[in-house]
Design an enzyme around this catalytic site. Structure first.
Site, PDB file in Angstrom:
ATOM      1  N   ASP A   7      17.327   8.821  17.149  1.00  0.00           N
ATOM      2  CA  ASP A   7      16.875   7.488  16.747  1.00  0.00           C
ATOM      3  C   ASP A   7      16.735   6.540  17.943  1.00  0.00           C
ATOM      4  O   ASP A   7      16.093   5.491  17.835  1.00  0.00           O
ATOM      5  CB  ASP A   7      17.857   6.870  15.738  1.00  0.00           C
ATOM      6  CG  ASP A   7      17.781   7.560  14.380  1.00  0.00           C
ATOM      7  OD1 ASP A   7      16.796   8.274  14.118  1.00  0.00           O
ATOM      8  OD2 ASP A   7      18.718   7.385  13.578  1.00  0.00           O
ATOM      9  N   GLN A  36      20.716  14.201   6.897  1.00  0.00           N
ATOM     10  CA  GLN A  36      20.274  13.817   5.555  1.00  0.00           C
ATOM     11  C   GLN A  36      20.255  15.035   4.639  1.00  0.00           C
ATOM     12  O   GLN A  36      20.665  14.964   3.479  1.00  0.00           O
ATOM     13  CB  GLN A  36      18.891  13.171   5.614  1.00  0.00           C
ATOM     14  CG  GLN A  36      18.916  11.828   6.330  1.00  0.00           C
ATOM     15  CD  GLN A  36      17.539  11.229   6.517  1.00  0.00           C
ATOM     16  OE1 GLN A  36      16.535  11.841   6.156  1.00  0.00           O
ATOM     17  NE2 GLN A  36      17.485  10.043   7.095  1.00  0.00           N
ATOM     18  N   SER A  60      19.606  18.235  10.443  1.00  0.00           N
ATOM     19  CA  SER A  60      19.387  16.992   9.708  1.00  0.00           C
ATOM     20  C   SER A  60      20.613  16.628   8.891  1.00  0.00           C
ATOM     21  O   SER A  60      21.013  17.358   7.978  1.00  0.00           O
ATOM     22  CB  SER A  60      18.181  17.137   8.777  1.00  0.00           C
ATOM     23  OG  SER A  60      18.199  16.087   7.821  1.00  0.00           O
ATOM     24  N   SER A 110      23.521   4.338   8.625  1.00  0.00           N
ATOM     25  CA  SER A 110      23.918   5.641   8.071  1.00  0.00           C
ATOM     26  C   SER A 110      25.207   5.514   7.258  1.00  0.00           C
ATOM     27  O   SER A 110      25.319   6.063   6.159  1.00  0.00           O
ATOM     28  CB  SER A 110      24.157   6.645   9.201  1.00  0.00           C
ATOM     29  OG  SER A 110      22.956   6.957   9.837  1.00  0.00           O
TER      30      SER A 110
HETATM   31  C1  S3P Z   1      20.276   9.863   9.368  1.00  0.00           C
HETATM   32  C2  S3P Z   1      19.968  11.072   9.938  1.00  0.00           C
HETATM   33  C3  S3P Z   1      18.848  11.234  10.872  1.00  0.00           C
HETATM   34  C4  S3P Z   1      18.419   9.887  11.460  1.00  0.00           C
HETATM   35  C5  S3P Z   1      18.254   8.842  10.396  1.00  0.00           C
HETATM   36  C6  S3P Z   1      19.553   8.623   9.665  1.00  0.00           C
HETATM   37  C7  S3P Z   1      21.404   9.820   8.422  1.00  0.00           C
HETATM   38  O1  S3P Z   1      17.740  11.771  10.175  1.00  0.00           O
HETATM   39  O2  S3P Z   1      17.244  10.031  12.198  1.00  0.00           O
HETATM   40  O3  S3P Z   1      17.840   7.622  10.969  1.00  0.00           O
HETATM   41  O4  S3P Z   1      21.875   8.722   8.082  1.00  0.00           O
HETATM   42  O5  S3P Z   1      21.869  10.895   8.009  1.00  0.00           O
HETATM   43  P1  S3P Z   1      17.590  13.353   9.867  1.00  0.00           P
HETATM   44  O6  S3P Z   1      18.625  13.739   8.889  1.00  0.00           O
HETATM   45  O7  S3P Z   1      16.205  13.487   9.316  1.00  0.00           O
HETATM   46  O8  S3P Z   1      17.759  14.035  11.181  1.00  0.00           O
END
Ligand code: S3P
Length: 426
Positions: free
Chosen positions: A313, A167, A165, A22
């Site tokens: 995760d 992301q 999320s 991340s």
């Molecule tokens: C992540 C956010 C999580 C996680 C992914 C990495 C990130 O996903 O499961 O492996 O780096 O922001 P989501 O944003 O879909 O929850």
């Protein structure tokens, strides 16, 4: 590729793991938009973060990667160039969703796609807020990659995340760098905050307070030296492995322990795990520590609510631990697991079945009975890195050699996984 994993006698040693996935994505993206160069050390060796670097290079960002050190020559907020071809996000949901926030603001149209797994992952969650900001994004069935993004001037929005999320939060904040005013994101469930921390460290004006994040537009981001902590989500496989294999004692050095990520340790300790954090320190706003773990019997428990989001995760490997725990493990509120690299509720239950464990499957969770004795199995990763590695951990305590089909999937986040595991076998 098939890989045979034999049961382990004991795991022992000190290891340092590749950089957090991340954080690596975020440092690369922000270093690209910064003025001046950045040197990022312990950058993730996984294919996902290479996808981010590849996309940035295709957008005209000079990048030199040598082993785990990546030098990025920042082009500034307005220095990206229209890519000559479709951008390739590979298997990486983080790459496509976060980069979409930046592409939404560019004075050109771009196309971004990925592999078969990525083509099944929902994008409406980023399309909706980015469209509200003024971008035009076309997707297959309005929801799936490939995306065709026509960028342009963006409006600032005040956005409440409908799903927890990071992301999506990041896509909106990155677009917010280019907006016509301050962008606000609100989250009811706290998600990982690496973007907010990195933005502040590189010079953005960003304020976070009780579930509200407010970012001022058009900062001058400054390139700098950055060290990526070891990935706690990768460490999770060794933490669980050391707990399971009797007589084990493992230290993982320099692990990222950001409080929005470290719920994993709390969950393990609440189950009865013997875990110690040593030498807690900070770099670029991120907490880092060495984590020591010894094998210990665990009770099991319930993972639900905000905790589920915080360990999302790690659930595949926690499921393996839960199956041999005293009381078993219940996972609730985990519908998001169904839309990861695979439907992880289904792929975890399938592989636990191969070990002889009968799991009760719900739409948004799992009920895993405890006290299992794993029989040797032929696992299937279904092409999912975390499923491959979770199965390898379970195989350490099976009653004979097991085989993992599609074991190479591990390289999406952790190419050195099997070698590191071999080194810990005393
Ligand atoms: C992540 C956010 C999580 C996680 C992914 C990495 C990130 O996903 O499961 O492996 O780096 O922001 P989501 O944003 O879909 O929850």
């Amino acid at each position: 590729m098939d890989r045979v994993i034999t049961p382990a006698g004991r795991l022992a040693g000190v290891v340092r793991l590749p950089g957090d996935k991340s954080i690596s994505h975020r440092y690369a993206l922000l270093a690209a938009l910064a003025e001046g160069s950045s040197v990022i050390t312990n950058f993730s060796s996984g294919a996902d973060c290479r996808s981010t670097l590849g996309c940035l290079e295709a957008l005209g960002v000079p990048i030199r990667a040598e082993n785990s050190t990546v030098r990025v020559e920042g082009v500034g907020l307005d220095g990206l160039k229209a890519p000559a071809a479709s951008l390739d996000a590979g298997n990486s949901g983080s790459t496509i969703r976060m980069l979409a926030g930046i592409l939404a603001a560019q004075p050109f149209t771009s196309r971004i796609a990925g592999d078969e797994s990525l083509a099944r992952r929902p994008m409406r969650r980023i399309i909706e807020p980015l469209a509200r900001m003024g971008a035009r994004i076309e997707a297959r069935d309005g929801n799936f990659p490939p995306l065709r993004i026509t960028g342009g001037p963006l409006r600032a929005i005040d956005y409440e995340l409908p799903v927890p999320s990071a992301q999506v939060k990041t896509a909106v904040l990155l677009a917010g760098l280019y907006a016509d005013g301050a962008t606000v994101v609100r989250e009811a469930v706290r998600t990982r905050d690496h973007t907010e921390i990195a933005l502040a460290e590189l010079g953005a004006k960003i304020e976070t307070r009780r579930g509200m994040i407010r970012l001022e537009p058009r900062p001058t981001l400054r390139g700098r030296e950055l060290l990526v902590p070891s990935d706690l989500s990768s460490a999770a496989f060794f933490l669980v492995a050391a707990l399971l294999v009797q007589g084990s004692e493992v230290v993982i050095q320099g692990v990222g322990l950001n409080p929005t990520r470290s719920a994993l340790l709390d969950v393990l300790v609440s189950m009865g795990a013997q875990i110690k954090v040593l030498d807690l320190r900070q770099h670029a706003g991120e907490l880092i520590g060495d984590v020591e773990v010894r094998s210990s019997p665990v009770r099991g428990g319930v993972i639900e609510g905000a905790t589920t989001a915080a360990v999302i995760d790690e659930i595949p490997v926690l499921a393996m631990l839960g199956a041999v725990s005293e009381n078993g493990l219940v996972v609730r509120n985990a519908a998001e697991l169904r839309i990861k690299e695979t439907d992880r509720i289904a792929t975890v239950a399938d592989n636990l079945g191969r070990l002889g464990v009968n799991v009760k499957v719900h739409d948004d969770g799992l009920e895993i009975p405890g006290k299992a004795r794993f029989r040797a199995a032929e696992f299937d990763s279904f092409g999912d890195h975390r499923i491959a590695m979770a199965c390898a951990v379970a195989a350490l305590v099976a009653d004979g050699p097991s085989t993992i089909r599609g074991a190479e999937a591990a390289s999406v986040s952790f190419p050195e996984f099997y070698d590191t595991l071999d080194r810990l076998r005393a």
